[in-house]
Design a protein around this motif. Structure first.
Motif, PDB file in Angstrom:
ATOM      1  N   THR A  36       0.811  -1.218   0.000  1.00 46.26           N
ATOM      2  CA  THR A  36       0.000   0.000   0.000  1.00 46.26           C
ATOM      3  C   THR A  36       0.846   1.270   0.000  1.00 46.26           C
ATOM      4  OG1 THR A  36      -0.164  -0.225   2.415  1.00 46.26           O
ATOM      5  CG2 THR A  36      -1.990  -1.086   1.114  1.00 46.26           C
ATOM      6  N   ASP A  37       2.067   1.198   0.538  1.00 44.08           N
ATOM      7  CA  ASP A  37       2.938   2.372   0.558  1.00 44.08           C
ATOM      8  C   ASP A  37       3.769   2.508  -0.713  1.00 44.08           C
ATOM      9  OD1 ASP A  37       4.739   0.318   0.869  1.00 44.08           O
ATOM     10  OD2 ASP A  37       5.651   1.070   2.721  1.00 44.08           O
ATOM     11  N   GLY A  38       3.559   1.606  -1.662  1.00 43.26           N
ATOM     12  CA  GLY A  38       4.281   1.676  -2.919  1.00 43.26           C
ATOM     13  C   GLY A  38       5.614   0.961  -2.934  1.00 43.26           C
ATOM     14  N   SER A  39       5.996   0.376  -1.807  1.00 40.28           N
ATOM     15  CA  SER A  39       7.284  -0.316  -1.751  1.00 40.28           C
ATOM     16  C   SER A  39       7.150  -1.772  -2.199  1.00 40.28           C
ATOM     17  CB  SER A  39       7.856  -0.261  -0.325  1.00 40.28           C
ATOM     18  OG  SER A  39       7.054  -1.024   0.567  1.00 40.28           O
ATOM     19  N   ILE A  40       8.285  -2.384  -2.522  1.00 41.72           N
ATOM     20  CA  ILE A  40       8.324  -3.757  -3.030  1.00 41.72           C
ATOM     21  C   ILE A  40       9.398  -4.526  -2.270  1.00 41.72           C
ATOM     22  CG2 ILE A  40       8.817  -5.212  -5.037  1.00 41.72           C
ATOM     23  CD1 ILE A  40       7.893  -2.868  -6.807  1.00 41.72           C
ATOM     24  N   ARG A  41       8.987  -5.603  -1.603  1.00 38.24           N
ATOM     25  CA  ARG A  41       9.988  -6.448  -0.935  1.00 38.24           C
ATOM     26  C   ARG A  41      10.866  -7.120  -1.986  1.00 38.24           C
ATOM     27  NH1 ARG A  41       5.276  -7.568   1.540  1.00 38.24           N
ATOM     28  NH2 ARG A  41       5.040  -6.989   3.739  1.00 38.24           N
TER      29      ARG A  41
END
Length: 264
Positions: A36-41
């Motif tokens: 949801t915050d736009g980050s990607i693991r």
């Protein structure tokens, strides 16, 4: 409608752009869950995969900064969480002369993401080995045919066993086990080196070992993993049932969700 969903090099993809994928089916890809915050693991690992596979499939280098920019463009206005797939292929590839195609382009598509973790999975063991298992390529016919066969037998998916009787991976996921001592066991087999698998190996004590189907069925627990599903418990392999609330599974699910994502 097609152009709104799929972009090629940052521009709406046409039917003609996509015909080589449908008719020749040569390429490779990676799928990434966008939180949801736009980050990607594991974003860096996904870029490493694309770079490595591009050299293998196309004998070409890949500009990952360009890939990131195309992904950013595709995500504009998209609801999150979502799953973004980056497919690398050359629209000029021909059936008779695939070696002539060495200018890969970047196709980006976006779909909704399900909740983590999804419901437990029941898998049917099937003898199958993917072509070039170390490459995340788009040749999915065999894997999806196996998945369909398992589903027609009232399972959710297929678990692959190689010609020597060792468990390898699932249709589109890595598999791992919890042994009776509580240690994570990853199969020592020809499998796709999954990004989520790599991230989890940094989070918990583990070992790699060959696992026969009989040994797999004797494990304390089992789980599937990829970027879309995180850590998904296996409820069964064939007629062998597994607990889906094993403490090690809960730990892995929490550890995975705690991994900080990277920004595009």
């Amino acid at each position: 409608m097609l152009g709104d969903m799929v972009t090629l090099d940052g521009k709406p993809a046409s039917v003609d752009d996509l015909l080589p994928l449908a008719l020749t089916n040569v390429g490779h890809f990676t799928s990434m869950r966008v939180d949801t915050d736009g980050s990607i693991r594991g974003l860096s690992l996904h870029m490493d995969r694309l770079t490595r596979d591009c050299k293998i499939v196309w004998n070409a280098s890949l500009d990952t900064a360009r890939v990131r920019e195309y992904v950013r463009l595709a995500l504009e206005g998209q609801a999150r969480p979502c799953v973004v797939r980056v497919t690398i292929y050359d629209p000029k590839v021909e059936l008779g002369h695939p070696a002539d195609a060495n200018e890969p382009h970047v196709l980006v598509s976006v779909r909704d993401a399900g909740a983590l973790p999804p419901a437990p999975l029941r898998a049917q063991s099937l003898v199958y080995e993917r072509d070039l298992p170390h490459v995340k390529h788009i040749g999915l016919f065999g894997a999806l045919h196996a998945r369909g066969a398992a589903q027609r037998a009232a399972f959710d998916d297929a678990l692959f066993v190689d010609r020597n009787g060792f468990v390898s991976e699932g249709g589109t996921w890595n598999v791992a086990f919890i042994d009776q001592e509580g240690t994570v066991v990853w199969p020592d087999a020809r499998v796709l080196p999954g990004v989520t698998m790599a991230l989890l190996q940094q989070q918990a004590e583990h070992r790699t070992a060959t696992v026969t189907l009989e040994q797999a069925k004797g494990m304390a627990a089992a789980f599937a993993t990829n970027t879309s599903i995180g850590v998904r418990p296996l409820a069964a392999i064939d007629d062998a049932e597994f607990p889906v609330d094993h403490p090690a599974l809960r730990y892995l699910q929490e550890a995975y969700l705690s991994i900080a994502g990277e920004n595009l």
